[in-house]
Design a protein around this motif. Structure first.
Motif, PDB file in Angstrom:
ATOM      1  N   ASN A  63      -7.338 112.753  23.461  1.00  0.00           N
ATOM      2  CA  ASN A  63      -6.215 113.680  23.296  1.00  0.00           C
ATOM      3  C   ASN A  63      -6.658 115.135  23.366  1.00  0.00           C
ATOM      4  O   ASN A  63      -5.892 115.996  23.807  1.00  0.00           O
ATOM      5  CB  ASN A  63      -5.501 113.402  21.981  1.00  0.00           C
ATOM      6  N   ALA A  64      -7.873 115.418  22.957  1.00  0.00           N
ATOM      7  CA  ALA A  64      -8.374 116.797  23.027  1.00  0.00           C
ATOM      8  C   ALA A  64      -8.489 117.265  24.473  1.00  0.00           C
ATOM      9  O   ALA A  64      -8.375 118.453  24.766  1.00  0.00           O
ATOM     10  CB  ALA A  64      -9.719 116.888  22.334  1.00  0.00           C
ATOM     11  N   LYS A  65      -8.705 116.306  25.380  1.00  0.00           N
ATOM     12  CA  LYS A  65      -8.836 116.630  26.797  1.00  0.00           C
ATOM     13  C   LYS A  65      -7.580 116.297  27.587  1.00  0.00           C
ATOM     14  O   LYS A  65      -7.582 116.412  28.818  1.00  0.00           O
ATOM     15  CB  LYS A  65     -10.037 115.889  27.396  1.00  0.00           C
ATOM     16  N   ASN A  66      -6.537 115.867  26.884  1.00  0.00           N
ATOM     17  CA  ASN A  66      -5.290 115.489  27.564  1.00  0.00           C
ATOM     18  C   ASN A  66      -5.550 114.483  28.681  1.00  0.00           C
ATOM     19  O   ASN A  66      -4.987 114.587  29.781  1.00  0.00           O
ATOM     20  CB  ASN A  66      -4.613 116.735  28.151  1.00  0.00           C
ATOM     21  N   SER A  67      -6.394 113.518  28.386  1.00  0.00           N
ATOM     22  CA  SER A  67      -6.846 112.603  29.431  1.00  0.00           C
ATOM     23  C   SER A  67      -6.713 111.146  29.022  1.00  0.00           C
ATOM     24  O   SER A  67      -6.775 110.810  27.837  1.00  0.00           O
ATOM     25  CB  SER A  67      -8.321 112.873  29.767  1.00  0.00           C
ATOM     26  N   VAL A  68      -6.542 110.305  30.019  1.00  0.00           N
ATOM     27  CA  VAL A  68      -6.531 108.864  29.845  1.00  0.00           C
ATOM     28  C   VAL A  68      -7.459 108.260  30.899  1.00  0.00           C
ATOM     29  O   VAL A  68      -7.591 108.800  32.000  1.00  0.00           O
ATOM     30  CB  VAL A  68      -5.101 108.281  29.959  1.00  0.00           C
ATOM     31  N   TYR A  69      -8.105 107.165  30.522  1.00  0.00           N
ATOM     32  CA  TYR A  69      -9.096 106.547  31.392  1.00  0.00           C
ATOM     33  C   TYR A  69      -8.806 105.058  31.542  1.00  0.00           C
ATOM     34  O   TYR A  69      -8.195 104.434  30.666  1.00  0.00           O
ATOM     35  CB  TYR A  69     -10.499 106.731  30.797  1.00  0.00           C
ATOM     36  N   LEU A  70      -9.286 104.501  32.642  1.00  0.00           N
ATOM     37  CA  LEU A  70      -9.189 103.066  32.856  1.00  0.00           C
ATOM     38  C   LEU A  70     -10.545 102.586  33.372  1.00  0.00           C
ATOM     39  O   LEU A  70     -10.908 102.859  34.510  1.00  0.00           O
ATOM     40  CB  LEU A  70      -8.080 102.711  33.850  1.00  0.00           C
ATOM     41  N   GLN A  71     -11.275 101.911  32.506  1.00  0.00           N
ATOM     42  CA  GLN A  71     -12.546 101.305  32.906  1.00  0.00           C
ATOM     43  C   GLN A  71     -12.250  99.929  33.482  1.00  0.00           C
ATOM     44  O   GLN A  71     -11.677  99.078  32.796  1.00  0.00           O
ATOM     45  CB  GLN A  71     -13.477 101.187  31.699  1.00  0.00           C
ATOM     46  N   MET A  72     -12.639  99.733  34.726  1.00  0.00           N
ATOM     47  CA  MET A  72     -12.347  98.489  35.418  1.00  0.00           C
ATOM     48  C   MET A  72     -13.658  97.779  35.753  1.00  0.00           C
ATOM     49  O   MET A  72     -14.473  98.300  36.512  1.00  0.00           O
ATOM     50  CB  MET A  72     -11.564  98.777  36.705  1.00  0.00           C
ATOM     51  N   ASN A  73     -13.851  96.621  35.167  1.00  0.00           N
ATOM     52  CA  ASN A  73     -15.045  95.822  35.398  1.00  0.00           C
ATOM     53  C   ASN A  73     -14.682  94.503  36.078  1.00  0.00           C
ATOM     54  O   ASN A  73     -13.523  94.094  36.085  1.00  0.00           O
ATOM     55  CB  ASN A  73     -15.757  95.544  34.073  1.00  0.00           C
ATOM     56  N   SER A  74     -15.677  93.857  36.620  1.00  0.00           N
ATOM     57  CA  SER A  74     -15.472  92.553  37.281  1.00  0.00           C
ATOM     58  C   SER A  74     -14.303  92.610  38.258  1.00  0.00           C
ATOM     59  O   SER A  74     -13.417  91.752  38.248  1.00  0.00           O
ATOM     60  CB  SER A  74     -15.227  91.469  36.220  1.00  0.00           C
ATOM     61  N   LEU A  75     -14.322  93.615  39.085  1.00  0.00           N
ATOM     62  CA  LEU A  75     -13.204  93.830  40.000  1.00  0.00           C
ATOM     63  C   LEU A  75     -13.081  92.699  41.007  1.00  0.00           C
ATOM     64  O   LEU A  75     -14.090  92.122  41.451  1.00  0.00           O
ATOM     65  CB  LEU A  75     -13.357  95.167  40.710  1.00  0.00           C
TER      66      LEU A  75
END
Length: 123
Positions: A73-85
């Protein structure tokens, strides 16, 4: 208000990618943030979402155990770690923000959208 997604690319099956989305124009700390994807010839579908407090996440069954959503929230960011694609993960991935605090999977209930980032998984 803008959402800028990045991190897509070409990866082999079994590999990993991390998508990022930065929001600008207002503080999104109280918003639900989510990821959707749209494969060629298919409708956009829900992938994952995270509550404003980060204590509640929800995943589509197709990615559960392989993908992890997180936010800063401090960076106004969201992430999606995608493994075993897998090859079926190939799609344009969109980040989205929802003003109300309940996590929902319907894309029409999200208020703001990023431009999308392409993920291609080769088999």
């Amino acid at each position: 208000v803008q959402l800028q997604a990045s991190g897509g690319g070409l990866v082999q099956a079994g590999g990993s990618l991390r998508l990022s989305c930065v929001a600008s124009g207002r503080a999104f700390s109280s918003y639900v943030l989510g990821w959707f994807r749209q494969a060629p010839g298919k409708e956009r579908e829900f992938v994952a979402a995270i509550s404003w407090s980060r204590d509640n996440t929800y995943y589509d069954d197709s990615v559960k155990g392989r993908f992890t959503i997180s936010r800063d929230n401090a960076k106004n960011s969201v992430y999606l770690q995608m493994n075993s694609l897998k090859s079926e993960d190939t799609a344009v991935y969109y980040c989205a923000a929802r003003q109300l605090r309940a996590i929902v999977v319907r894309d029409t209930m999200y208020d703001y959208w990023g431009q999308g980032t392409l993920v291609t998984v080769s088999s």
